[in-house]
Design an enzyme around this catalytic site. Sequence first.
Site, PDB file in Angstrom:
ATOM      1  N   GLU A 133       0.818  -1.227   0.000  1.00  0.00           N
ATOM      2  CA  GLU A 133       0.000   0.000   0.000  1.00  0.00           C
ATOM      3  C   GLU A 133       0.847   1.271   0.000  1.00  0.00           C
ATOM      4  O   GLU A 133       0.617   2.184   0.797  1.00  0.00           O
ATOM      5  CB  GLU A 133      -0.970  -0.016   1.182  1.00  0.00           C
ATOM      6  CG  GLU A 133      -2.006  -1.115   1.077  1.00  0.00           C
ATOM      7  CD  GLU A 133      -3.065  -1.073   2.168  1.00  0.00           C
ATOM      8  OE1 GLU A 133      -2.943  -0.264   3.124  1.00  0.00           O
ATOM      9  OE2 GLU A 133      -4.030  -1.852   2.077  1.00  0.00           O
ATOM     10  N   GLU A 147      -5.610  -8.366  -0.542  1.00  0.00           N
ATOM     11  CA  GLU A 147      -6.324  -8.004   0.690  1.00  0.00           C
ATOM     12  C   GLU A 147      -7.777  -7.767   0.317  1.00  0.00           C
ATOM     13  O   GLU A 147      -8.083  -6.883  -0.480  1.00  0.00           O
ATOM     14  CB  GLU A 147      -5.745  -6.747   1.354  1.00  0.00           C
ATOM     15  CG  GLU A 147      -4.429  -6.955   2.073  1.00  0.00           C
ATOM     16  CD  GLU A 147      -4.034  -5.752   2.936  1.00  0.00           C
ATOM     17  OE1 GLU A 147      -4.937  -5.066   3.490  1.00  0.00           O
ATOM     18  OE2 GLU A 147      -2.818  -5.500   3.052  1.00  0.00           O
TER      19      GLU A 147
END
Length: 503
Positions: free
Chosen positions: A173, A292
């Site tokens: 991320e 995710e």
Amino acid sequence: MPHASLTVDPAFVVGAIDRRLFGSFVEHLGRAVYDGIYEPAHATADEDGFRKDVIELVRELGVSTVRYPGGNFVSGYRWEDGIGPRERRPRRLDLAWHSLETNEIGLDEFARWSAKAGTELMLAVNLGTRGVQEALDLLEYANVRSGSTLSDLRVANGTPEPHGVVLWCLGNEMDGPWQLGHRSADDYGKLAAQTARAMRQLDPRVRLIACGSSNRQMPTFGAWERTVLEHTYDEIDYLSCHAYYHETPGDLGGFLASPVDMDRFIESVAATIDHVRALRPGRRRVDISFDEWNVWYVDRYHEEDKVTDPQVWPVAPRILEDSYTVADAVVVGGLLMSLLRHADRVTAASLAQLVNVIAPIMTEPGGPSWRQTTFFPFATTSRLARGVTLAVEVETTTYSTEAYGDVPVVDAVATHDASAGETAVFLVNRSVDSAATVSVDVRGVGASSVAEAVTLWDDDVHARNTLDHPDRVGLRPTPSAVLDGGTLRVELPPVSWTAVSLR
């Protein structure tokens, strides 16, 4: 009563189902590792301190890969802290989750756990506070048999055979301002490309995952993917997607439609990949790793769980321990259907996470483990979805949502394993108050019997499994699933997920 009809035909193949689609995720976060998979004093603990009851549940869940050790945690992690004699390992402050990391579990121990659980290890490297050299060092320690300083160190630490890790995440991320080492798409793309080239030079077998956007609502979504791919396309195998969903008060119908957002997310990223590919020579393909995804009540974390006192750094705090409802499980089943629907583009995925932290498996220190409601659609889909995904067009009524517009009341996906002569149909009824009837034309697959039919539903859509009532919710037989000639007929209760296996 809403009605839906669809046709299942093996001539219309979306793509082969990669078993890595059924991966999960263990981060050094909350009680995922300590008091989760690892509790040496527990009655079921094995010689390495791992809870055998948890290992059995992970095997039952059908997890194929496990992403480790993060997540946000990895962007501040020094992998060397987790190797060698435990008594010499440092205790570090984890800035991502405001916790104290004891480093009792590191790569070698987790790899042993992964082997016991029957899963493939997916490792993430720290590209937040570290870079190319540290990634190379970790790869050398993990994958080189012997003869170098770091590989010999692994042997000396009690792991004579290399871990042979194939899947590697190039950071986590990195578009998010909450991430240690957060940087622009241009800067991250350059670093990821440099790291990828170096890692391939050391071990050409690796398959590499670059960071896509943290979610579809990020202001840089789309532009981030394009820029990162322009730097990395020739060096990577996957681009990641992350997405979490949750019910908001008064909008159960919108929540049940969450897979519509996942569909659009995947299709947008796939279009960006195709755009960058079209500008390059050759036919090399980059796939999507949706590494995710889950239901996560993130507001509860910020309002109730989050530790902010700079003088308090707890070890394995009880954070992100969402207790999942029937509605949550129906959405998880629908999100799995979305992943299957895009099997031609999504070839790896990770349910985040596995134990205690937004997880299908819960444990109590010194006590039992149990299955959350979300356990059941994942375990059933992992077991039944084999072979290829088939394209189906569902004819059904729609309902209106504020976030996604008009969406189908009934969602469906089908898989077919020609070698085994088995077909599976997965169905969701998103109506909050009406049962739905479904007719499925299965003449094309030559099915002659219903081998299994189960449904997840309850009169109380917010029923859940807890420590005191661990078996409150489970799968129920679906007696309405009947094969009549070449037509499968099923009645779906409101807010339900159903799986039917045909032979």
